[in-house]
Design a protein around this motif. Sequence first.
Motif, PDB file in Angstrom:
ATOM      1  N   GLN A 159      18.344 -75.139  19.802  1.00 47.99           N
ATOM      2  CA  GLN A 159      16.942 -75.146  19.820  1.00 47.99           C
ATOM      3  C   GLN A 159      16.574 -75.575  18.578  1.00 47.99           C
ATOM      4  N   LEU A 160      17.271 -74.738  17.691  1.00 42.05           N
ATOM      5  CA  LEU A 160      16.748 -75.019  16.130  1.00 42.05           C
ATOM      6  C   LEU A 160      16.920 -76.308  15.781  1.00 42.05           C
ATOM      7  N   ASP A 161      18.172 -76.904  16.098  1.00 39.22           N
ATOM      8  CA  ASP A 161      18.699 -78.187  16.043  1.00 39.22           C
ATOM      9  C   ASP A 161      17.608 -79.093  16.108  1.00 39.22           C
ATOM     10  N   ILE A 162      16.957 -79.019  17.422  1.00 37.00           N
ATOM     11  CA  ILE A 162      15.884 -79.779  18.226  1.00 37.00           C
ATOM     12  C   ILE A 162      14.616 -79.885  17.092  1.00 37.00           C
ATOM     13  N   VAL A 163      13.998 -78.423  16.763  1.00 32.83           N
ATOM     14  CA  VAL A 163      13.038 -78.393  16.055  1.00 32.83           C
ATOM     15  C   VAL A 163      13.194 -79.073  14.523  1.00 32.83           C
ATOM     16  N   ASN A 164      14.280 -78.762  14.104  1.00 35.36           N
ATOM     17  CA  ASN A 164      14.655 -79.421  12.760  1.00 35.36           C
ATOM     18  C   ASN A 164      14.919 -80.838  12.650  1.00 35.36           C
ATOM     19  N   SER A 165      14.991 -81.533  13.756  1.00 34.23           N
ATOM     20  CA  SER A 165      14.971 -82.959  13.729  1.00 34.23           C
ATOM     21  C   SER A 165      13.722 -83.594  13.967  1.00 34.23           C
ATOM     22  N   LEU A 166      12.658 -82.873  14.091  1.00 37.46           N
ATOM     23  CA  LEU A 166      11.319 -83.331  13.918  1.00 37.46           C
ATOM     24  C   LEU A 166      10.775 -83.881  12.658  1.00 37.46           C
ATOM     25  N   PRO A 167       9.823 -84.773  12.778  1.00 39.73           N
ATOM     26  CA  PRO A 167       9.383 -85.161  11.427  1.00 39.73           C
ATOM     27  C   PRO A 167       8.531 -84.038  10.877  1.00 39.73           C
ATOM     28  N   LYS A 168       8.860 -83.952   9.609  1.00 39.62           N
ATOM     29  CA  LYS A 168       8.420 -82.824   8.825  1.00 39.62           C
ATOM     30  C   LYS A 168       6.910 -82.749   8.634  1.00 39.62           C
ATOM     31  N   GLU A 169       6.189 -83.523   9.019  1.00 34.15           N
ATOM     32  CA  GLU A 169       4.747 -83.366   8.858  1.00 34.15           C
ATOM     33  C   GLU A 169       4.439 -82.307  10.046  1.00 34.15           C
ATOM     34  N   TYR A 170       5.334 -82.339  11.030  1.00 36.29           N
ATOM     35  CA  TYR A 170       4.921 -81.238  12.165  1.00 36.29           C
ATOM     36  C   TYR A 170       4.945 -79.806  11.862  1.00 36.29           C
ATOM     37  N   THR A 171       3.986 -79.209  11.877  1.00 34.45           N
ATOM     38  CA  THR A 171       4.002 -77.875  11.436  1.00 34.45           C
ATOM     39  C   THR A 171       3.983 -76.712  12.606  1.00 34.45           C
ATOM     40  N   PHE A 172       5.121 -75.903  12.733  1.00 33.84           N
ATOM     41  CA  PHE A 172       5.018 -74.747  13.776  1.00 33.84           C
ATOM     42  C   PHE A 172       4.629 -73.408  13.313  1.00 33.84           C
ATOM     43  N   LEU A 173       3.743 -72.716  14.179  1.00 34.49           N
ATOM     44  CA  LEU A 173       3.394 -71.462  14.043  1.00 34.49           C
ATOM     45  C   LEU A 173       4.917 -70.596  14.540  1.00 34.49           C
ATOM     46  N   ASN A 174       5.288 -69.872  13.661  1.00 36.06           N
ATOM     47  CA  ASN A 174       6.487 -69.136  14.117  1.00 36.06           C
ATOM     48  C   ASN A 174       6.282 -67.667  14.422  1.00 36.06           C
ATOM     49  N   TYR A 175       6.619 -67.113  15.352  1.00 37.24           N
ATOM     50  CA  TYR A 175       6.339 -65.707  15.873  1.00 37.24           C
ATOM     51  C   TYR A 175       7.442 -65.077  16.464  1.00 37.24           C
ATOM     52  N   LEU A 176       7.380 -63.595  16.632  1.00 38.72           N
ATOM     53  CA  LEU A 176       8.328 -62.944  17.498  1.00 38.72           C
ATOM     54  C   LEU A 176       7.537 -62.607  18.816  1.00 38.72           C
ATOM     55  N   ARG A 177       6.350 -62.306  18.521  1.00 34.80           N
ATOM     56  CA  ARG A 177       5.636 -62.043  19.900  1.00 34.80           C
ATOM     57  C   ARG A 177       4.029 -62.146  19.415  1.00 34.80           C
ATOM     58  N   CYS A 178       3.358 -62.352  20.345  1.00 30.88           N
ATOM     59  CA  CYS A 178       1.959 -62.654  20.138  1.00 30.88           C
ATOM     60  C   CYS A 178       1.210 -61.717  21.172  1.00 30.88           C
ATOM     61  N   HIS A 179      -0.138 -62.118  21.614  1.00 31.02           N
ATOM     62  CA  HIS A 179      -0.706 -61.096  22.522  1.00 31.02           C
ATOM     63  C   HIS A 179      -0.642 -61.440  23.970  1.00 31.02           C
ATOM     64  N   ASP A 180       0.137 -62.463  24.257  1.00 28.03           N
ATOM     65  CA  ASP A 180       0.356 -62.778  25.453  1.00 28.03           C
ATOM     66  C   ASP A 180       2.000 -62.432  25.873  1.00 28.03           C
ATOM     67  N   ASP A 181       2.328 -62.698  27.088  1.00 27.13           N
ATOM     68  CA  ASP A 181       3.562 -62.102  27.637  1.00 27.13           C
ATOM     69  C   ASP A 181       4.430 -63.275  27.087  1.00 27.13           C
ATOM     70  N   ILE A 182       5.833 -62.786  27.273  1.00 27.12           N
ATOM     71  CA  ILE A 182       6.866 -63.921  26.717  1.00 27.12           C
ATOM     72  C   ILE A 182       7.389 -64.316  28.198  1.00 27.12           C
ATOM     73  N   GLY A 183       7.285 -65.669  28.169  1.00 31.01           N
ATOM     74  CA  GLY A 183       7.887 -66.484  29.504  1.00 31.01           C
ATOM     75  C   GLY A 183       9.180 -67.077  29.174  1.00 31.01           C
ATOM     76  N   TRP A 184       9.784 -66.882  30.249  1.00 25.52           N
ATOM     77  CA  TRP A 184      11.438 -67.188  29.919  1.00 25.52           C
ATOM     78  C   TRP A 184      11.487 -68.813  29.939  1.00 25.52           C
ATOM     79  N   GLY A 185      10.795 -69.479  29.310  1.00 28.75           N
ATOM     80  CA  GLY A 185      10.997 -71.002  29.351  1.00 28.75           C
ATOM     81  C   GLY A 185      12.144 -71.471  28.288  1.00 28.75           C
ATOM     82  N   LEU A 186      13.321 -71.371  28.949  1.00 28.29           N
ATOM     83  CA  LEU A 186      14.623 -71.730  28.285  1.00 28.29           C
ATOM     84  C   LEU A 186      15.119 -72.987  28.748  1.00 28.29           C
TER      85      LEU A 186
END
Length: 642
Positions: free
Chosen positions: A354-381
């Motif tokens: 998964q990290l390899d996929i994200v790392n291969s994207l254009p560097k202009e793309y900025t992601f918000l990284n988080y361990l959890r937020c106010h919502d549930d964790i859906g198991w979208g794997l």
Amino acid sequence: MKNNKQGMDGEKIYQQRFGRHLDELRWLYMELYDNGSMFAELCDRMERFYTERKDELKSADLERESHKDWYQQKCMLGMMFYIDNFAGNMQGVKARLDYLEKCNVNYIHMMPFLDTPEGRSDGGYAVSDFRKVQEKLGTMEDLEDLTAACHKKGIHVCMDFVMNHTSEDHEWARKARQGEGEYMSRYFFYDSREIPDQYEKTVPQVFPTTAPGNFTWLPDAGHYVMTTFYPYQWDLNYRNPRVFNEMMYNFLYLANRGIDIIRIDAVPYIWKELHTSCRNLKQVHTIVRMMRMISEIVCPGVLLLGEVVMEPKKVVPYFGTVEKPECHMLYNVTTMATTWHTVATRDVRLLKKQLDIVNSLPKEYTFLNYLRCHDDIGWGLDYGTLLEEGMEERSHKQYLNDYFQGYAGASNSRGELYNADPVTGDARFCGTTASMCGIEKARTEHGAVEAEKAGTKHGAVEAEKCGTKHGAGALEKAVRLDIMLHAYMFMQSGIPVLYSGDEVGQVNDYTYKEDPTKAADSRYLHRGKMDWALAENISNYDTVAGKLFQGLSQLEQIRKKEKVFVSNADAWTVETGERAVLCMGRYLDGDKVIGLFNFSEYDKKVILNQVNGKYVDMLSGEERELGEIVIPAYGYYYFKEK
Ligand code: GLC
């Protein structure tokens, strides 16, 4: 209009920005609405919002226009919170800015604070007035005062723009309910089941147990109305240009209150089309692209953060293209879910992929990284890959949910299911980071909770002291896992965002069950009130809060200082030969950093064939050769090449 530092008058600047986007904006608008007078109205109102924009905000716009990567810097660290839970009201937040600075935070996401009916609010995601702050939280003046105070301290402010729906109490909804045709056309109204039934054939459900179906019957109005989320959240109909225009005016009005980052809530859902899933349709992208241009014309210092909680191939298009960008920032949601899968399996293979996929994207793309937020964790794997390893989707989801409830595997997690769907067997998960890491269990099993309850405001310290030796060991292990996960998250490219309370190890809050307006929604489990007693212990390393806070702080300082942590550095993963250990690398202008993260409760040895030479341990300052190395249980290393 006033002169600004560049010596050009504001009018000229505006016309330049407008001229840059006019052709494309008109083209997209006419393609969608074919309505020239509504387009002219939009252009006129945009200019008025620009004129009304405060000078300080206009200066920030100019500054950011000339440093387009301003938000991709290594010092960015976010924290999200509900205003009432964090500090009572907006003035309370202002009084807590020093604490936020202590947390190294320079970006706050204040959860929905606009007017919303009590008890039918979905945590504020049902807005009844886009121009009014909830009375208990303050006023629009308080908001402007707070954003100005934040800006003085270099803190950026993020708010939600809930654009898919309004509350049923919104003025438009009330008029629609009374049968006013023009207002009805701002929503989806049907006088029979015929069309709703057709939609139901292809549209999935967001809240299958708490709010089944996508339509709600309004007996007084004799109509069905489309309600993708809760029955009191009425979907707006963006086919109507009046809806688009008015919502853009609301957007610009809020931007002018000093908001730096606008989180576009539930954006994939905003366009509906019969016989489709009503998700991610191409018109959604037209609308987001128009929003981006409108904000680049009126308030170019404002960022768009898209909430697209979907698989990577559906998320990435919301960045648009490099030439025609849409959102500035998106949630790294699959990485987040895959992180917890890794915690449960002690197997980093899927995460590495998964990290390899994200790392291969254009560097202009900025992601918000988080361990959890106010919502549930859906198991979208990525279940395709997991299947190759013998893990089948339904049973694996079941395993993850059992694991994090503390029933399966060597789990110390605590938490609850969310929207368990008996038909599909699907369920999502709720819990705070600390509870999912084992802090709650380690305390509960050793009587610590009782001690905390009985104790003074320093009860937490006593509580930890009163644990048995085994208890202390379990707690120690949980804290190690918690800090390791943050260390790993801070190594990812993008902006890390903490949920308030996670920095001091706040655990699940079960009191929501006593509130009838919240009881059915287990997401409130991890949205508890900030426990300021814990925050009093941040300098005391003998407490969980102190250990966590200081552990995170050390990492945050490193991240702020070292240039490799800018978002557009090279980032990659390295094969370690050990399933429980993830190795990540970052490189920028001669600086190289290697991170090692042990996802298991046992010490693990790895031999890094691809990484050798002399390195410095960035936490201890010790020098060492990489190659063969032991990473302690739930431990991590940051190494910098000499
Ligand atoms: C977003 C929010 C969520 C809310 C939903 C409906 O997904 O994050 O909390 O329930 O939108 O507005």
